[in-house]
Design a protein around this motif. Structure first.
Motif, PDB file in Angstrom:
ATOM      1  N   ALA A 231       0.968  -1.194   0.386  1.00 42.45           N
ATOM      2  CA  ALA A 231       0.252  -0.186   0.117  1.00 42.45           C
ATOM      3  C   ALA A 231       0.707   1.213  -0.059  1.00 42.45           C
ATOM      4  N   VAL A 232       2.142   0.696   0.750  1.00 42.86           N
ATOM      5  CA  VAL A 232       3.028   2.661   0.842  1.00 42.86           C
ATOM      6  C   VAL A 232       3.853   2.794  -0.418  1.00 42.86           C
ATOM      7  N   SER A 233       4.237   1.441  -1.173  1.00 38.90           N
ATOM      8  CA  SER A 233       4.429   1.336  -2.257  1.00 38.90           C
ATOM      9  C   SER A 233       4.058   1.841  -4.099  1.00 38.90           C
ATOM     10  N   ILE A 234       2.526   1.928  -3.833  1.00 36.98           N
ATOM     11  CA  ILE A 234       1.570   2.294  -4.529  1.00 36.98           C
ATOM     12  C   ILE A 234       0.848   3.999  -4.205  1.00 36.98           C
ATOM     13  N   ALA A 235       1.318   4.147  -2.935  1.00 36.67           N
ATOM     14  CA  ALA A 235       0.577   5.041  -2.343  1.00 36.67           C
ATOM     15  C   ALA A 235       2.061   6.633  -3.476  1.00 36.67           C
ATOM     16  N   ALA A 236       3.177   6.035  -2.923  1.00 35.82           N
ATOM     17  CA  ALA A 236       4.704   6.158  -2.881  1.00 35.82           C
ATOM     18  C   ALA A 236       4.579   7.007  -5.135  1.00 35.82           C
ATOM     19  N   PHE A 237       4.460   5.374  -5.882  1.00 39.69           N
ATOM     20  CA  PHE A 237       3.958   5.756  -7.341  1.00 39.69           C
ATOM     21  C   PHE A 237       3.078   6.700  -7.677  1.00 39.69           C
ATOM     22  N   LEU A 238       2.465   6.912  -6.758  1.00 41.71           N
ATOM     23  CA  LEU A 238       0.936   8.450  -7.448  1.00 41.71           C
ATOM     24  C   LEU A 238       1.451   9.672  -7.141  1.00 41.71           C
ATOM     25  N   LEU A 239       1.642   9.481  -6.102  1.00 41.75           N
ATOM     26  CA  LEU A 239       2.223  10.555  -5.768  1.00 41.75           C
ATOM     27  C   LEU A 239       3.820  11.266  -6.200  1.00 41.75           C
ATOM     28  N   VAL A 240       4.441  10.742  -6.547  1.00 37.72           N
ATOM     29  CA  VAL A 240       5.847  11.041  -6.963  1.00 37.72           C
ATOM     30  C   VAL A 240       5.490  10.719  -8.039  1.00 37.72           C
ATOM     31  N   LEU A 241       5.194   9.655  -9.603  1.00 39.72           N
ATOM     32  CA  LEU A 241       5.627   9.711 -10.522  1.00 39.72           C
ATOM     33  C   LEU A 241       3.864  10.371 -10.956  1.00 39.72           C
ATOM     34  N   VAL A 242       2.980  10.656 -10.826  1.00 39.98           N
ATOM     35  CA  VAL A 242       1.748  11.529 -10.964  1.00 39.98           C
ATOM     36  C   VAL A 242       1.015  12.796 -10.435  1.00 39.98           C
ATOM     37  N   GLY A 243       1.557  12.577  -8.679  1.00 39.61           N
ATOM     38  CA  GLY A 243       1.014  13.773  -8.402  1.00 39.61           C
ATOM     39  C   GLY A 243       2.368  15.560  -8.264  1.00 39.61           C
TER      40      GLY A 243
END
Length: 337
Positions: free
Chosen positions: A58-70
């Motif tokens: 869950a933390v990895s998916i959140a980091a992926f969305l926040l950094v690469l998309v957000g």
């Protein structure tokens, strides 16, 4: 150049960015974003070592969305459409009307880039940019944005203000320009330097609007039969000529006050340009006499009155010897030979 038209019917001279420059900007942005994502992932891996597998996922998916998309969304919003890659390539994201992008535009572009660029490795974005006439990808179409070039080569001589027609030179010498603000002068100068790049109808309407503003400030209507652009060029040229005369007059007065050429027998302020007299009118010197010029020595005002210097004369004036001690009376015409 893009022919975008705003709500004020003004044609915008935007230069859409093409695929090569956009691809280079995207590559630079991806390198920066993926570097940041790897650093964040390493930090999270150390921090979440004690958590179970589901929490780590869950933390990895959140980091992926926040950094690469957000991350790109935040950067594009705060910089008004200029990411690191776009700044390096001289690009900017703007709205369809040429205005700066907002958060909603960056959000739509960032959400679509997840599909166009990340999931498809940029294939969808490249195809859409090649098909579009202005190089837009699907995210630009949905967001109503356009990527334009900021660093555009300026044609040689594009910043030169055109000279007015010869038959208008000196025609507006009595025009009162004291109430014209600097902003209006700047607008006139910008229009004259770029009127060749504008649409004919837009250029004509802008010239009429500037002429109306100038007439309202000066209180004098424009002459009949004079084209608006020629009138603006003539008035701007008159203003520049007045500034040049004032600058030269101030420089000449300062030169005299500093003592350059000032002696006990020189009449101060005797500059034809500064006093408003033409050549040979009203300028008197008493070089070599050691005192001011007497009223009898002053030339009579009028056409052809000379300049009494004791060693020469102006046009049409009398010539006195350099050793003349008595008063020299000016007659206004040359004596017979």
């Amino acid at each position: 150049m893009s022919g975008l038209v705003t709500g004020d019917a003004v044609v915008l001279g935007l230069h859409p960015a093409r695929l090569p420059s956009r691809a280079l900007a995207v590559v630079i942005d991806l390198v920066v974003v993926w570097t940041a994502y790897l650093l964040v992932s390493i930090g999270l891996a150390v921090a979440t070592a004690a958590l179970d597998e589901a929490a780590v996922m869950a933390v990895s998916i959140a980091a992926f969305l926040l950094v690469l998309v957000g991350g790109p969304i935040v950067v594009e919003t705060l910089s008004h459409g200029r990411s690191l890659g776009k700044m390096a390539c001289g690009l900017r994201v703007v709205r369809d009307d040429g205005g700066p992008v907002r958060f909603r535009h960056a959000l739509v572009r960032g959400a679509m880039s997840f599909v166009e660029i990340l999931l498809s490795f940029g294939v969808i974005a490249c195809i859409a940019s090649l098909v579009s006439g202005r190089g837009r990808r699907i995210g630009d179409v949905f967001a109503g944005t356009l990527v334009v070039r900021e660093r555009v080569p300026v044609p040689r001589g594009a910043t030169a203000v055109p000279l007015p027609p010869p038959w208008l030179a000196g025609r507006f010498g009595d025009l009162d320009l004291s109430a014209v603000p600097d902003g209006l002068w700047l607008g006139i100068r910008q229009y004259l330097t770029r009127m060749g790049q504008l649409d004919t109808g837009v250029s004509w309407s802008m010239a009429h609007r500037l002429v109306d503003d100038l007439v309202a400030r000066t209180g004098t209507s424009a002459p009949q039969g004079v084209p608006p652009a020629a009138y603006l060029a003539a008035v701007l040229h008159e203003r520049q000529a007045r500034d040049a005369r004032r600058a030269f007059a101030a420089a000449g007065t300062a030169h005299v006050r500093q003592g350059a050429g000032v002696g006990p027998g020189t009449v101060h302020g005797a500059f034809p340009e500064a006093s408003g007299h033409g050549p040979g009118g009203g300028t008197a010197f008493a070089a070599g006499h050691g005192g001011p010029v007497s009223p009898q020595q002053q030339p009579r005002p009028g056409r052809g009155s000379g300049t009494d210097t004791g060693a020469g004369a102006g046009p049409g004036g009398d010539t006195g010897g350099g050793d003349t001690a008595g008063p020299v009376r000016t007659t206004g015409f040359a004596p017979p030979a």
